[in-house]
Design a protein around this motif. Structure first.
Motif, PDB file in Angstrom:
ATOM      1  N   TRP A   1       0.161  -9.954   7.009  1.00  0.00           N
ATOM      2  CA  TRP A   1      -1.197  -9.671   6.530  1.00  0.00           C
ATOM      3  C   TRP A   1      -1.877 -10.969   6.053  1.00  0.00           C
ATOM      4  CZ3 TRP A   1      -2.674 -10.716   1.469  1.00  0.00           C
ATOM      5  CH2 TRP A   1      -4.035 -10.499   1.226  1.00  0.00           C
TER       6      TRP A   1
ATOM      7  N   LYS B   1       0.842  -1.193   0.000  1.00  0.00           N
ATOM      8  CA  LYS B   1       0.000   0.000   0.000  1.00  0.00           C
ATOM      9  C   LYS B   1       0.881   1.248   0.000  1.00  0.00           C
ATOM     10  CE  LYS B   1      -4.010  -2.275   1.259  1.00  0.00           C
ATOM     11  NZ  LYS B   1      -5.320  -2.232   1.880  1.00  0.00           N
TER      12      LYS B   1
ATOM     13  N   ARG C   1      -0.852   2.332  -4.381  1.00  0.00           N
ATOM     14  CA  ARG C   1       0.113   1.240  -4.232  1.00  0.00           C
ATOM     15  C   ARG C   1       1.534   1.729  -4.498  1.00  0.00           C
ATOM     16  NH1 ARG C   1      -3.791  -0.813  -2.271  1.00  0.00           N
ATOM     17  NH2 ARG C   1      -4.638  -2.884  -2.667  1.00  0.00           N
TER      18      ARG C   1
ATOM     19  N   GLY D   1     -12.210  -2.385  -4.191  1.00  0.00           N
ATOM     20  CA  GLY D   1     -10.826  -2.719  -4.533  1.00  0.00           C
ATOM     21  C   GLY D   1     -10.815  -4.017  -5.337  1.00  0.00           C
TER      22      GLY D   1
ATOM     23  N   TYR E   1      -1.513   5.305   3.516  1.00  0.00           N
ATOM     24  CA  TYR E   1      -2.067   4.347   4.487  1.00  0.00           C
ATOM     25  C   TYR E   1      -1.325   4.428   5.828  1.00  0.00           C
ATOM     26  CZ  TYR E   1      -4.614   2.200   0.571  1.00  0.00           C
ATOM     27  OH  TYR E   1      -5.429   1.983  -0.499  1.00  0.00           O
TER      28      TYR E   1
ATOM     29  N   CYS F   1     -11.846  -5.801  -0.317  1.00  0.00           N
ATOM     30  CA  CYS F   1     -12.510  -5.548   0.972  1.00  0.00           C
ATOM     31  C   CYS F   1     -13.059  -6.846   1.564  1.00  0.00           C
ATOM     32  CB  CYS F   1     -13.650  -4.569   0.740  1.00  0.00           C
ATOM     33  SG  CYS F   1     -14.661  -4.301   2.187  1.00  0.00           S
TER      34      CYS F   1
ATOM     35  N   ARG G   1      -5.354 -12.313   7.407  1.00  0.00           N
ATOM     36  CA  ARG G   1      -6.517 -12.390   6.490  1.00  0.00           C
ATOM     37  C   ARG G   1      -7.131 -13.788   6.568  1.00  0.00           C
ATOM     38  NH1 ARG G   1      -9.262  -8.940   2.348  1.00  0.00           N
ATOM     39  NH2 ARG G   1     -10.636 -10.440   1.418  1.00  0.00           N
TER      40      ARG G   1
ATOM     41  N   GLY H   1     -15.586  -0.341   8.535  1.00  0.00           N
ATOM     42  CA  GLY H   1     -16.878  -0.975   8.344  1.00  0.00           C
ATOM     43  C   GLY H   1     -18.085  -0.107   8.597  1.00  0.00           C
TER      44      GLY H   1
ATOM     45  N   ARG I   1      -6.399  -8.152  -1.820  1.00  0.00           N
ATOM     46  CA  ARG I   1      -6.716  -7.136  -0.810  1.00  0.00           C
ATOM     47  C   ARG I   1      -8.137  -6.595  -0.960  1.00  0.00           C
ATOM     48  NH1 ARG I   1      -1.936  -5.669   2.437  1.00  0.00           N
ATOM     49  NH2 ARG I   1      -3.628  -5.067   3.787  1.00  0.00           N
TER      50      ARG I   1
ATOM     51  N   LEU J   1      -5.854  -5.416   9.419  1.00  0.00           N
ATOM     52  CA  LEU J   1      -5.913  -5.946   8.043  1.00  0.00           C
ATOM     53  C   LEU J   1      -5.713  -4.895   6.961  1.00  0.00           C
ATOM     54  CD1 LEU J   1      -8.867  -8.491   7.914  1.00  0.00           C
ATOM     55  CD2 LEU J   1      -6.465  -8.904   7.399  1.00  0.00           C
TER      56      LEU J   1
HETATM   57  C1  HEM Z   1     -19.692   0.312   1.077  1.00  0.00           C
HETATM   58  C2  HEM Z   1     -18.889  -0.106   2.012  1.00  0.00           C
HETATM   59  C3  HEM Z   1     -17.435  -0.396   1.841  1.00  0.00           C
HETATM   60  C4  HEM Z   1     -16.565   0.026   0.881  1.00  0.00           C
HETATM   61  C5  HEM Z   1     -16.854   0.926  -0.304  1.00  0.00           C
HETATM   62  C6  HEM Z   1     -15.272  -0.552   1.197  1.00  0.00           C
HETATM   63  C7  HEM Z   1     -14.137  -0.381   0.424  1.00  0.00           C
HETATM   64  C8  HEM Z   1     -12.942  -1.026   0.656  1.00  0.00           C
HETATM   65  C9  HEM Z   1     -11.794  -1.013  -0.227  1.00  0.00           C
HETATM   66  C10 HEM Z   1     -11.711  -0.271  -1.557  1.00  0.00           C
HETATM   67  C11 HEM Z   1     -10.827  -1.751   0.342  1.00  0.00           C
HETATM   68  C12 HEM Z   1      -9.437  -2.058  -0.252  1.00  0.00           C
HETATM   69  C13 HEM Z   1      -8.448  -0.955   0.003  1.00  0.00           C
HETATM   70  C14 HEM Z   1      -7.129  -1.205  -0.729  1.00  0.00           C
HETATM   71  O1  HEM Z   1      -7.002  -2.134  -1.520  1.00  0.00           O
HETATM   72  O2  HEM Z   1      -6.207  -0.439  -0.495  1.00  0.00           O
HETATM   73  C15 HEM Z   1     -11.332  -2.238   1.609  1.00  0.00           C
HETATM   74  C16 HEM Z   1     -10.622  -3.019   2.503  1.00  0.00           C
HETATM   75  C17 HEM Z   1     -11.119  -3.430   3.714  1.00  0.00           C
HETATM   76  N1  HEM Z   1     -12.406  -3.263   4.183  1.00  0.00           N
HETATM   77 FE1  HEM Z   1     -13.922  -2.401   3.211  1.00  0.00          FE
HETATM   78  N2  HEM Z   1     -15.391  -1.291   2.343  1.00  0.00           N
HETATM   79  C18 HEM Z   1     -16.694  -1.237   2.767  1.00  0.00           C
HETATM   80  C19 HEM Z   1     -17.249  -1.871   3.861  1.00  0.00           C
HETATM   81  C20 HEM Z   1     -16.542  -2.617   4.771  1.00  0.00           C
HETATM   82  C21 HEM Z   1     -17.121  -3.308   5.903  1.00  0.00           C
HETATM   83  C22 HEM Z   1     -18.613  -3.343   6.230  1.00  0.00           C
HETATM   84  C23 HEM Z   1     -16.084  -3.889   6.599  1.00  0.00           C
HETATM   85  C24 HEM Z   1     -16.109  -4.722   7.851  1.00  0.00           C
HETATM   86  C25 HEM Z   1     -17.195  -5.027   8.511  1.00  0.00           C
HETATM   87  C26 HEM Z   1     -14.865  -3.569   5.870  1.00  0.00           C
HETATM   88  C27 HEM Z   1     -13.601  -3.950   6.247  1.00  0.00           C
HETATM   89  C28 HEM Z   1     -12.482  -3.846   5.441  1.00  0.00           C
HETATM   90  C29 HEM Z   1     -11.183  -4.390   5.799  1.00  0.00           C
HETATM   91  C30 HEM Z   1     -10.831  -5.097   7.102  1.00  0.00           C
HETATM   92  C31 HEM Z   1     -10.328  -4.141   4.716  1.00  0.00           C
HETATM   93  C32 HEM Z   1      -8.877  -4.569   4.574  1.00  0.00           C
HETATM   94  C33 HEM Z   1      -8.856  -5.940   3.896  1.00  0.00           C
HETATM   95  C34 HEM Z   1      -7.461  -6.503   3.615  1.00  0.00           C
HETATM   96  O3  HEM Z   1      -6.590  -5.764   3.136  1.00  0.00           O
HETATM   97  O4  HEM Z   1      -7.293  -7.690   3.836  1.00  0.00           O
HETATM   98  N3  HEM Z   1     -15.181  -2.812   4.773  1.00  0.00           N
HETATM   99  N4  HEM Z   1     -12.631  -1.799   1.763  1.00  0.00           N
END
Ligand code: HEM
Length: 459
Positions: A98, A75, A338, A399, A79, A405, A102, A269, A403, A90
């Motif tokens: 990571w 990233k 990135r 995304g 970040y 979401c 995950r 979230g 990685r 995460l």
């Molecule tokens: C409309 C709602 C949401 C959007 C638009 C969204 C968008 C994103 C995006 C774009 C990423 C990737 C970021 C990257 O690649 O740099 C991400 C990662 C993540 N999101 Fe979401 N998210 C949403 C809802 C949620 C919810 C509801 C949760 C948990 C309950 C959540 C938990 C996470 C976590 C933990 C990551 C990191 C995952 C990893 O790298 O393994 N997100 N989200």
């Protein structure tokens, strides 16, 4: 589309001397990114805040960086600001660490687990609607605030089931302070290091400490209760995170790692989902015919005049198309950044190690090559048939690649359910015919100055 032949230097978008494109970007990031898309067929390198960054403009190159050669990317620096309060959770951790986390957290988001949360999501929403019904319908409702309250309640219950709701409600202001600090830091040229006690720094650190102490108290209480009765289990995400074991070492997560993961899920979230829901209500207030289609679908799937059977929420397929089309136009995560670890070829260009890349869902989602008449709201773009004819990476609200979401299915289910429930009971109206709300690209893409709408109860 005209793709240039292989040359070693990617096209460079010249901005002002010294400042490069910084002013253009900081003044209006969305307009700046769209202008690059109009000018360059595939990608463009810009100078931003003293750093050379390549903006990727096609689905193909987004796929390359996020999926095909993802191991070559970490990233970007932005970040690190999030890592100040998310720690090694995460969203901000990297590499093998990571990957392990995950794998441990993934089962908590399996569809069968989410099915167990759906009644809770329904009850939280029903509670909000009951509150709204007691209010004067003529008075505008601060939708941004209400959606934030609802999604925070839902993620809190998902994490900690029912026993800590009140304690967490007390920290919603602290969570807001943290978000504001991150917004300001990401947009400012110079960030005053946290060791200097400016009012903003003090407020931020106090907020982080407050959130942390609440989370630690909850973890410690859980550990104490489980020490008394090792068969004691709770039906929530914290329980899963606490009791999941690494396959190889058999280890569980430490308290500080749990704190990082819980804070990450809290922050990632709820604000994202709240913004998506606010945008959805704004768009539906402009398009009552689509609101009516959602309403009709909910009467069909959940049955009119009956208590909704929430287990059928996934059958609200038209509602889901609306949710997707709203996130196409207003993706809450409007940029993803990135940094390359080693040399790579992206498109027809060579990039050395330590190159920075920016992928903007906002721009990709408005690229006419993938989305004819991109500014027009057309949920049927997401019908099965039309979706097949598009490259997958043309649509990236969550995304992509490993990685992706982790909460994407959680968020989609939540949004389907909340929208359908609201529209069953209310007509959503603009405050005036010419009400227009601009997107404000902060950490997430939110309605500038918040969104207010009128909610008229239906009989
Ligand atoms: C409309 C709602 C949401 C959007 C638009 C969204 C968008 C994103 C995006 C774009 C990423 C990737 C970021 C990257 O690649 O740099 C991400 C990662 C993540 N999101 Fe979401 N998210 C949403 C809802 C949620 C919810 C509801 C949760 C948990 C309950 C959540 C938990 C996470 C976590 C933990 C990551 C990191 C995952 C990893 O790298 O393994 N997100 N989200």
């Amino acid at each position: 589309m005209n793709i240039s032949p292989r040359i070693s230097e990617p096209p460079h978008h010249k901005g002002l001397p010294i400042l490069g494109s910084t002013l253009g970007f900081v003044r209006d990031p969305l307009r700046f990114l769209l202008s690059l898309q109009e000018k360059y067929p595939r990608l463009a390198t810009v100078n931003l805040l003293g750093r050379k960054i390549t903006v990727l403009l096609t689905a193909e190159d987004a796929r390359h960086v996020l999926q095909e050669n993802n191991r070559n990317y970490h990233k970007s620096e932005a970040y690190k600001i999030l890592a100040i309060f998310l720690g090694n959770g995460l969203l901000t951790s990297e590499g093998d660490f990571w990957r392990r986390q995950r794998k441990l957290a993934q089962p908590a988001f399996y569809k069968q687990r989410l099915a167990l949360m759906i009644d809770m999501m329904g009850q939280e929403t029903a509670q909000l609607l009951t509150d709204w019904k007691t209010q004067d319908p003529v008075r505008p409702v601060n939708i941004s605030q209400e959606m934030l309250r609802l999604t925070l309640n839902i993620v809190t219950k998902a994490l900690f089931s029912t026993d800590v709701g009140d304690r967490v409600a007390g920290i919603s202001d602290a969570l807001n302070d943290i978000l504001h600090y991150a917004d300001r830091s990401l947009k400012s040229f110079i960030r005053i290091p946290l060791r200097y006690p400016t009012p903003a720094n003090v407020r931020f650190q106090r907020a982080v400490a407050q959130v942390e102490s609440v989370i630690y108290v909850i973890i410690h209480e859980r550990r104490a209760a489980q020490a008394q009765n090792e068969n004691l289990r709770y039906d929530d995400l914290l329980d899963m995170l606490m009791n999941t074991r690494d396959e190889e070492t058999g280890e569980t997560m430490s308290d500080s790692q749990l704190r990082d993961e819980v804070t990450t899920i809290f922050m990632a979230g709820h604000e994202t989902t709240a913004n998506a829901l606010s945008w959805a209500l704004y768009v539906l207030a402009q398009h009552p015919e689509h609101a009516q289609k959602i309403r009709n679908e909910s009467f069909r799937v959940w049955e009119k005049g009956k208590q909704p059977d929430f287990s059928k929420t996934r059958e609200l397929t038209y509602t889901l198309q609306v949710v997707h089309e709203v996130m196409r136009l207003y993706p809450p995560a409007w940029v993803v950044g990135r940094r390359s670890l080693g040399q790579d070829q992206v498109g027809t260009y060579d990039f050395p190690a330590d190159s920075y890349f920016l992928i903007s869902p906002y721009t990709l989602h408005r690229r006419a090559e993938y989305w004819p008449q991109p500014d027009i709201f057309m949920p049927e773009r997401f019908s099965e048939e039309q979706s097949k004819s598009r490259p997958t990476y043309a649509y990236l609200p969550f995304g992509g690649g490993p990685r992706l979401c982790i909460g994407n299915n959680f968020a989609l289910l939540e949004m389907q359910l909340v929208l359908a429930l609201i529209l069953r009971d209310f007509d959503v109206q603009l405050l005036s015919e010419d009400q227009r709300v601009k997107p404000e690209p902060m950490v997430t893409l939110r309605p500038e100055n918040g969104l207010s709408l009128r909610l008229m109860p239906r009989n």
